[in-house]
Each structure stands twice: as C-alpha cells, then as structure tokens.
Design an enzyme around this catalytic site. Structure first.
Site, short mmCIF file in Angstrom:
data_model
loop_
_atom_site.label_atom_id
_atom_site.label_comp_id
_atom_site.label_asym_id
_atom_site.label_seq_id
_atom_site.Cartn_x
_atom_site.Cartn_y
_atom_site.Cartn_z
N ASP A 27 3.97 -4.39 -8.06
CA ASP A 27 3.37 -3.16 -7.52
C ASP A 27 3.96 -1.92 -8.19
OD1 ASP A 27 5.56 -4.36 -5.96
OD2 ASP A 27 5.62 -2.43 -4.94
N ASP B 119 9.39 5.14 7.54
CA ASP B 119 9.11 6.44 8.16
C ASP B 119 8.17 7.31 7.33
OD1 ASP B 119 10.71 7.08 6.04
OD2 ASP B 119 12.32 8.01 7.21
N GLY B 120 7.79 6.83 6.14
CA GLY B 120 6.86 7.60 5.31
C GLY B 120 7.49 8.78 4.59
N GLY C 233 0.87 -1.18 0.00
CA GLY C 233 0.00 0.00 0.00
C GLY C 233 0.90 1.22 0.00
N ARG D 141 3.58 13.92 -7.70
CA ARG D 141 3.61 13.05 -8.87
C ARG D 141 2.25 13.06 -9.53
NH1 ARG D 141 5.71 6.97 -8.02
NH2 ARG D 141 3.87 6.69 -6.73
N ASP E 221 7.57 4.64 -10.55
CA ASP E 221 8.47 4.29 -9.45
C ASP E 221 9.93 4.34 -9.85
OD1 ASP E 221 8.19 3.86 -6.71
OD2 ASP E 221 6.45 2.65 -7.16
#
Ligand code: AMP
Ligand code: MG
Length: 487
Positions: free
Chosen positions: A254, A127-128, A92, A178, A264
């Site tokens: 993904d 950590d995002g 996710g 993005r 990505d």
C-alpha cells in the site's frame, strides 16, 4: 507580458471520483481549532498555479487544514488494501482526504491531499491525526528527495492545528498537504481484486492506463503492459534509492505508488555507514525492509500486483500466470543491469566493461568491512589524484585503487568522468542527526534551522562551503536511531 490568470487559481477536477463507488468514501476533512501555516512551499505552489496562496497565510491555513474547502473541492478518502510486512489487510486512507486533482498551468493533473485531517471510514482504531513532528519530517525528506532528482510525492504545506495528538504523550497536531501524480497504489489493485467485481478491477485498470500509461492503452494486452511498465518504473526508483542511501522503511504494497513515486515517508531514513543490513524502523525487527533488501522486496510487491491483474491478463488462468511470471522473471536481470550502470556512474567509469562489476563489488565489500560513509566515499573519489579520506587510505584499499584507476585510461583519458560523478553523487543528504536536530527545534517554535537545512538540501549536487561539517556523523548516533510509522 501576457499572463493568463485563469491558470493560476484553484482548478480542481475529480476523475478519480468517477470510478465505481467502492473505490472511495466521500469524507470532509475534520475542522481544527487553530490552523497556523508553519511551512509553505512557494516553488511548488507556483508550479501548481497556486502561487497566490502565499499572499494570505491566514486563509491558506484555513484551506490547507481542511477548515475551508477550496473552490471545486470534492473531498474523499480512497479505499485500498495491502500486504503489510507480508500480511494482507483491508485498508484505505485512515487519516487523509483527497481534495481533488489540480490542473496546473501546464495542464498536468496533480492530486492534492490533506494528510492528518481526521478520521475516515477506513481509520480502524486510529485517530486520523498526525503530529507536527512527523509532518515536518515528511515535508523535509520528500523535498530533499525531489531535489535529489528522485521521483516522489511532494509537500505543499504544513499547518499546525492547535490540537494535541496523543502518541504515548501529547504532541502538537498538524496537517500536511501532499501532492502526487496520483495516490493509486499497488494496494488499490489488491483491493479491487479481493473485494470488488472484475468489472470494477477493469475500471481501475483502464483509469490507471488512461491517466498514467496512456501509450499502453491500445496494446494487445494492456494489463500485461501495465505490469511491465510499473515494474520498470519501480526498478528505476529503487536504483535511485540505492544510489543515495535511502531506506524507505515500510515498503508495504500500500506504500508503493502505481506511478513509482516515493510515497509514505514514515520511518524512512538515510544510511550513513555502508551496511546492507541497515534498518532504522522500530517495527522492522526482521530487517524485511533493510537497505539491501529493498530490490527483492520491490520485486515481491510487483508480484503482488501481477497477482491482482491476473484475470485481466488472460481469461485462462494458467496462461495468465505464465505471462505474468515471464515479466516478473525479468526483474533481476533488469535491476542488476541498471544498478551496475548507476554504480559505474558513481565511480565515474565512462566506458564500463564487464570486469568493472568486480570493481564495484569489491569497493562495497571494503566499505562494509571498514564501516565507510556511503556518501563521503564517492565524494572523496572525486579527488582522484591521491586517495583522499580515511577509508581510501587504508592498506586494504590499495589494490582496489589501482584497479579503479585503470578504468580511467580507457578512451585515452587519465581521470574518472567527473561530470558524470557530479550528477549522481550528492554532496549533501538529509543526515539523520541533522534532521532530528532541526525537527526538535522546529516543534519548539523555531523554524529557522529547519528552513536552513531545507535550503541546503535543495541543491544536493551544488557546492557547499561548509560541506565537511555536514558530513560528520556524531559517533553512535545511528546505532541508537529509531524511526516510526503512523505518528
Ligand atoms: P502507513 O503505515 O502510514 O502507510 O499507514 C498504514 C495504514 O494505516 C493506512 O491505511 C493509514 O491511513 C492508516 N493510518 C496510519 N496512521 C493512522 C491514524 N493515526 N489514524 C487512522 N489511520 C491511520
Ligand atoms: Mg501508507
């Protein structure tokens, strides 16, 4: 002149958020201490109807760091899964939120996502966050891909956060904005198949058809048509990557978009010396995602999609497998056909015959043996009167040169199709050493070389006066070069 200002504004909609709740989690971006706009894509902003943002960098930095939500935003993190290096994982958006779908002045629906905007329910141990270095890298390479004419997500802005991000040592943090046709991945279908109900899988499939492949909606077997369409789009995409020497680097399921945009930009890089085994990613020790392995990996990933769609292809499992298998079996033929067509264009062969495949194959073998530069050789060939450059002047190339020359005389000509060559052979690509140089300078605060490189890469097929200077690769640079995921 009549302008319609209403079309130049935040116009965010949220069709994805109408999917069943299992497909996302509402998630606001995390506020950052000191947002600063370091990079802004005026051309893209204009196309999105967001050109007005350039007038006020301060408020734009607030919007594009996530500190302030634009009008109509409904931030969420998307759920998905994926095969990472062949292993299935539940994933996710662990460091991204989707603000919504901007309706551009032409009526297109474009996802606006903030990447590096803090933790989400899918962050696992991460950590995002993202570093300024890697977000600028994504900005530069995705824009280069766009200008090379290759389908890709794009980059609207990079905003530094004023926060440190730790990756072995502290780095400046940043958020990338993005844009994408959508962020639905093959992994989204795997998620639906493995963790959701059939009804939910159906809802995702119908949504995807409606949004991206509307002409397949009414087909007798829409799921099968979706599979075929996604496969064909991905064949075109990987042929484009092979054309310019692009190595994605982390072709997990993904990281493959259902619309076949390149997505990505972590460990991606460009190949200089031609070698099918080229790998730069620090974690790709087996060469799973090496340059030459990309076509079979794309096929493998499409097989994963087929597997996820099986229950919708037919209620009879054996029949579903047979139908999906038939589609997948067509990959090799289709890919080979399109790849040779692309290579013939690179060689300026306007009237190809079957035997010209040997001309392509032999050239690549010679290039591999003699460690020739993939971009430079095709530029040298455009000087077709005499062999040009070190490689084409080697004794080993003599025979090949003659055979190549013979392909020109068909149709009564005496030279390769230069205009064809010009449209497929870039004069400049983001060479690894340049990319690293400008990024090193950029993170120290000087964006000038970065912006200059961006400018050069915006006309890859145009004339470049200092061309040769860009083509020279420092000896041994690539041998040491490593790229990274998740930075
Ligand atoms: P990637 O290799 O960039 O495609 O990332 C694979 C998965 O890891 C995705 O679900 C990402 O959202 C997640 N991820 C990558 N980096 C981070 C991070 N720093 N914090 C949280 N999640 C991350
Ligand atoms: Mg990813």
């Amino acid at each position: 002149m009549h302008t319609n200002d209403k079309k130049h504004d935040w116009r965010l909609e949220h069709t994805y958020a109408k999917l069943p709740a299992v497909f996302f989690s509402a998630q606001a971006p995390m506020p950052v201490p000191k947002p600063e706009l370091v990079c802004f894509n005026e051309g893209l902003a204009e196309a999105l109807g967001l050109g007005f943002l350039k007038k006020d960098p301060e408020s734009t930095a607030n919007f594009l760091s996530g500190n302030q939500l634009p009008k109509g935003a409904q931030p969420l993190a998307q759920a998905y899964a994926g095969h990472q290096f062949g292993h299935f994982n539940r994933l996710g958006d662990g460091r991204a939120v989707l603000l919504g779908e901007q309706i551009d002045p032409l009526g297109n629906r474009i996802d606006i996502q903030l990447k590096g905007s803090g933790q989400t329910p899918y962050s696992r141990r991460g950590d995002g966050k993202a570093t300024q270095y890697s977000m600028l890298r994504e900005y530069l390479i995705s824009e280069a891909m766009y200008h090379l004419g290759i389908p890709t997500t794009r980059s609207l802005a990079v905003v530094t956060t004023g926060e440190k991000v730790f990756r072995e040592k502290p780095h400046d943090g940043a958020v990338l904005t993005r844009t994408a046709a959508s962020h639905i991945r093959i992994g989204t279908f795997e998620y639906a198949r493995n963790f959701c109900t059939i009804e939910e899988l159906k809802a995702l499939t119908n949504y995807t058809l409606e949004r991206h492949y509307p002409d397949k909606k009414e087909a007798a077997n829409p799921a099968l048509e979706l599979l075929k369409a996604v496969m064909h789009e991905h064949i075109d995409l990987v042929v484009d990557w092979m054309r310019v020497g692009f190595i994605h680097g982390v072709l997990n399921t993904d990281n493959m978009s259902i619309t076949a945009e390149t997505i990505d930009y972590g460990p991606c890089a460009f190949m200089n010396t031609y070698d099918r085994k080229t790998v730069f990613s620090s974690i790709d020790r087996q060469g799973r995602y090496a340059f030459g392995n990309q076509p079979p990996i794309v096929q493998w990933n499409v097989t994963v999609l087929a597997n996820a769609l099986l229950p919708l292809i037919s209620e009879n499992r054996d029949q579903a497998i047979a139908l999906a298998q038939e589609v997948i079996d067509g990959f090799q033929y289709k890919f080979t056909e399109r790849w040779y067509r692309m290579m013939f264009a690179k060689l300026g062969i306007a009237h190809p015959e079957d035997k010209d495949k040997k001309v392509v194959d032999t050239l690549l073998e010679l290039m591999e043996t003699h460690k020739a530069d993939y971009t430079q050789v095709f530029l040298d060939l455009q000087q077709y009167e005499q062999p040009h450059g070190r490689f084409l002047n080697t004794e080993a190339c003599k025979d090949w040169w003659k055979r190549w020359k013979e392909t020109h005389t068909r149709g009564g000509g005496n030279k390769p199709d230069l205009s064809l060559m010009n449209t497929v052979n870039p004069k400049v690509i983001p060479r690894n050493h340049w990319v690293e140089n400008v990024l090193e300078t950029a993170i120290k605060g000087d964006m000038k070389p970065f912006n200059e490189l961006l400018e050069i890469l915006s006309t890859p097929y145009g004339e470049h006066p200092d061309e040769l200077q860009f083509q020279q690769v420092p000896a041994d640079f690539d041998a040491q070069y490593q790229t990274f995921c998740g930075t």
